[in-house]
Write an enzyme that holds these catalytic residues in place. Sequence first.
Site, PDB file in Angstrom:
ATOM      1  N   LYS A  22       0.843  -1.205   0.000  1.00  0.00           N
ATOM      2  CA  LYS A  22       0.000   0.000   0.000  1.00  0.00           C
ATOM      3  C   LYS A  22       0.878   1.255   0.000  1.00  0.00           C
ATOM      4  CE  LYS A  22      -1.761   1.460   4.150  1.00  0.00           C
ATOM      5  NZ  LYS A  22      -1.366   2.838   4.449  1.00  0.00           N
ATOM      6  N   ASN A  23       1.859   1.276   0.903  1.00  0.00           N
ATOM      7  CA  ASN A  23       2.633   2.493   1.083  1.00  0.00           C
ATOM      8  C   ASN A  23       3.685   2.729  -0.001  1.00  0.00           C
ATOM      9  OD1 ASN A  23       1.062   3.151   3.221  1.00  0.00           O
ATOM     10  ND2 ASN A  23       2.514   2.466   4.798  1.00  0.00           N
ATOM     11  N   CYS A 116      -6.547   8.465   9.021  1.00  0.00           N
ATOM     12  CA  CYS A 116      -6.895   7.959  10.344  1.00  0.00           C
ATOM     13  C   CYS A 116      -6.183   8.748  11.438  1.00  0.00           C
ATOM     14  CB  CYS A 116      -6.639   6.464  10.464  1.00  0.00           C
ATOM     15  SG  CYS A 116      -5.053   5.940   9.880  1.00  0.00           S
ATOM     16  N   ARG A 123      -2.841  15.037  12.388  1.00  0.00           N
ATOM     17  CA  ARG A 123      -1.583  14.662  11.735  1.00  0.00           C
ATOM     18  C   ARG A 123      -1.040  15.828  10.911  1.00  0.00           C
ATOM     19  NH1 ARG A 123      -2.012   8.806   9.233  1.00  0.00           N
ATOM     20  NH2 ARG A 123       0.245   8.889   9.122  1.00  0.00           N
ATOM     21  N   ASP A 307       3.692   0.057  12.457  1.00  0.00           N
ATOM     22  CA  ASP A 307       2.538  -0.583  11.823  1.00  0.00           C
ATOM     23  C   ASP A 307       2.376  -2.054  12.221  1.00  0.00           C
ATOM     24  OD1 ASP A 307       2.020   1.805  10.577  1.00  0.00           O
ATOM     25  OD2 ASP A 307       3.003   1.269   8.701  1.00  0.00           O
ATOM     26  N   ARG A 400      -9.041  -0.484   4.146  1.00  0.00           N
ATOM     27  CA  ARG A 400      -8.093   0.519   3.648  1.00  0.00           C
ATOM     28  C   ARG A 400      -6.686  -0.044   3.503  1.00  0.00           C
ATOM     29  NH1 ARG A 400      -7.356   5.027   7.337  1.00  0.00           N
ATOM     30  NH2 ARG A 400      -5.855   5.640   5.762  1.00  0.00           N
TER      31      ARG A 400
HETATM   32  N1  EPU Z   1       5.156  14.340  11.185  1.00  0.00           N
HETATM   33  C1  EPU Z   1       5.170  15.667  11.506  1.00  0.00           C
HETATM   34  N2  EPU Z   1       5.007  16.569  10.496  1.00  0.00           N
HETATM   35  C2  EPU Z   1       4.829  16.199   9.196  1.00  0.00           C
HETATM   36  C3  EPU Z   1       4.819  14.834   8.889  1.00  0.00           C
HETATM   37  C4  EPU Z   1       4.990  13.933   9.920  1.00  0.00           C
HETATM   38  O1  EPU Z   1       5.303  16.036  12.652  1.00  0.00           O
HETATM   39  O2  EPU Z   1       4.711  17.083   8.346  1.00  0.00           O
HETATM   40  C5  EPU Z   1       5.334  13.373  12.270  1.00  0.00           C
HETATM   41  C6  EPU Z   1       4.155  12.413  12.423  1.00  0.00           C
HETATM   42  O3  EPU Z   1       3.077  12.976  13.138  1.00  0.00           O
HETATM   43  C7  EPU Z   1       4.809  11.249  13.140  1.00  0.00           C
HETATM   44  C8  EPU Z   1       6.239  11.279  12.610  1.00  0.00           C
HETATM   45  O4  EPU Z   1       6.403  12.537  11.968  1.00  0.00           O
HETATM   46  O5  EPU Z   1       4.821  11.478  14.514  1.00  0.00           O
HETATM   47  C9  EPU Z   1       6.571  10.208  11.650  1.00  0.00           C
HETATM   48  O6  EPU Z   1       5.551  10.067  10.715  1.00  0.00           O
HETATM   49  P1  EPU Z   1       5.884   9.870   9.194  1.00  0.00           P
HETATM   50  O7  EPU Z   1       5.758  11.177   8.511  1.00  0.00           O
HETATM   51  O8  EPU Z   1       7.106   9.051   8.997  1.00  0.00           O
HETATM   52  O9  EPU Z   1       4.675   8.994   8.835  1.00  0.00           O
HETATM   53  P2  EPU Z   1       4.051   9.051   7.472  1.00  0.00           P
HETATM   54  O10 EPU Z   1       5.089   9.282   6.459  1.00  0.00           O
HETATM   55  O11 EPU Z   1       2.874   9.948   7.524  1.00  0.00           O
HETATM   56  C10 EPU Z   1       4.313   6.511   6.832  1.00  0.00           C
HETATM   57  C11 EPU Z   1       3.315   5.437   6.558  1.00  0.00           C
HETATM   58  C12 EPU Z   1       2.626   5.045   7.850  1.00  0.00           C
HETATM   59  C13 EPU Z   1       3.688   4.553   8.816  1.00  0.00           C
HETATM   60  C14 EPU Z   1       4.756   5.641   9.026  1.00  0.00           C
HETATM   61  C15 EPU Z   1       5.896   5.216   9.899  1.00  0.00           C
HETATM   62  C16 EPU Z   1       2.637   5.985   4.333  1.00  0.00           C
HETATM   63  C17 EPU Z   1       1.535   6.415   3.450  1.00  0.00           C
HETATM   64  N3  EPU Z   1       2.343   5.929   5.612  1.00  0.00           N
HETATM   65  O12 EPU Z   1       3.527   7.582   7.366  1.00  0.00           O
HETATM   66  O13 EPU Z   1       1.731   4.004   7.550  1.00  0.00           O
HETATM   67  O14 EPU Z   1       3.094   4.254  10.045  1.00  0.00           O
HETATM   68  O15 EPU Z   1       5.280   6.054   7.753  1.00  0.00           O
HETATM   69  O16 EPU Z   1       6.503   4.111   9.367  1.00  0.00           O
HETATM   70  O17 EPU Z   1       3.710   5.657   3.878  1.00  0.00           O
HETATM   71  C18 EPU Z   1      -0.176   2.684   7.816  1.00  0.00           C
HETATM   72  O18 EPU Z   1       0.137   2.117   6.759  1.00  0.00           O
HETATM   73  O19 EPU Z   1      -1.087   2.257   8.583  1.00  0.00           O
HETATM   74  C19 EPU Z   1       0.536   3.896   8.205  1.00  0.00           C
HETATM   75  C20 EPU Z   1       0.065   4.747   9.094  1.00  0.00           C
END
Ligand code: EPU
Length: 420
Positions: A22-23, A116, A123, A307, A400
């Site tokens: 998915k990611n 979510c 977020r 995850d 999802r």
């Molecule tokens: N964060 C910020 N500001 C931003 C972006 C992120 O503060 O602008 C924070 C987030 O709130 C979090 C931390 O940075 O505390 C790390 O989050 P990250 O940005 O790495 O997460 P993400 O890129 O939004 C991806 C995956 C997630 C997975 C995380 C960590 C995708 C689409 N999503 O999220 O997947 O948990 O990396 O590995 O790639 C899932 O598949 O269920 C899922 C949530």
Amino acid sequence: MPKFVITGGNKLSGKIAVGGAKNAALKIIPATILSEETITINNIPDIEDIGKSFDLLKDLGAEITRNGSSATISTKNINKIELSPKLADKFRTSVMFVGPLLARFGEVKFPHPGGCVIGAGSRPIDLFLEGFKFFGATVEEENGKYYHVKAKKLKPADYFFSTVSVTVTESLMMTACLIPGKSTLRNCAMEPEIEALADYLNTQGAKITGAGTPTITIEGAEKITAGTFDIIPDRIETGSFAIMAAVTGSEIKITSCNPEHIMSLLVIFDKIGVKYERGTDWLLMKPSKNIQSRDIKTHEYPGFPTDLQSPYVVLMTQAQGNSLIQETIYDRRLIWTDMLSQMGANIIMCDPHRVVITGPTKLAAKRLISPDIRAGIALVIAALIAEGTTEIDNIYQIDRGYEKLDERLIKLGADIKRVD
Ligand code: EPU
């Protein structure tokens, strides 16, 4: 609203094939905007967020032909720089469209993305905006709900991530691909999906080095061409099924996967007595008895993935002794454990980031609500061993992330029904 009705107690057996990640898919779809040529994507999982991503791309003017798990995409005729609020505020990864649109058109308007609720507030996207500013873009905000990002001419940047972020690393990497000069991204996330995206872009003319390490350098290319992208196997699905086998004491062969991508889980299996064999693209889970407790702390890749934290929590309710689970990535990702307590698990929440579990405990069926994708699969795993019949509502959140989960689990012998 459909729900899952699951009667626990069945041993599972047989084979289950892992789908495309998915990611990874959610990034390659917006990445097609970087090229005006036609791209074919294979091994696309048939899940909710992918459909939304295609809808958003279509709304911008792209032509998409889907054929089973493949899609052919041409973004040549994209004629809009505004992400439809109706579509974009439904899912978090709509924000992944911003970087490629900015790189190609120099301007994007978009709403705060939905998704979510597992992180701080709704977020944040502050790091995306900060990164775009480093590349010379200006960002106008309306109450943190609507954004207008633009640049007459983007310039290369040297950017250090104050927080390691998967999607921001990918987003800035895509943006920098078309900016003349050398950009450097430091303290990057290292997830396999980032490396896969870079590998693909490099075969199409990008000049990215270091993806999969903390420092990525990008030499701007004149153009990105387009070919075929095969989506890598979903490592979180792989790990979720492996834990499902361990919890239910079942022998299951997990195929079309890459066990190398879940080493942080496999080394723990070795220590706690979960038996398995592995090849390059399969994992044979063996029935395990007397599984021992062990602490985990979630961490960016290659550490233990957030995850997989929720399925692991279920495993620990069936293990001997105490375990401390520390969630370091998200603020609200342990709250769901309250539902496991209601099922009979012995879980003490120390604070929003830590729970202590004492096992083993029997679980009993309950009426539950899936709060997010990963807690959702954990509730399914718990229901598979609970005494009685569990109902899980809001399975939209499970769909999802996991394609046709019920149909695949029925083939393994689970008693699971989707009821409208
Ligand atoms: N964060 C910020 N500001 C931003 C972006 C992120 O503060 O602008 C924070 C987030 O709130 C979090 C931390 O940075 O505390 C790390 O989050 P990250 O940005 O790495 O997460 P993400 O890129 O939004 C991806 C995956 C997630 C997975 C995380 C960590 C995708 C689409 N999503 O999220 O997947 O948990 O990396 O590995 O790639 C899932 O598949 O269920 C899922 C949530």
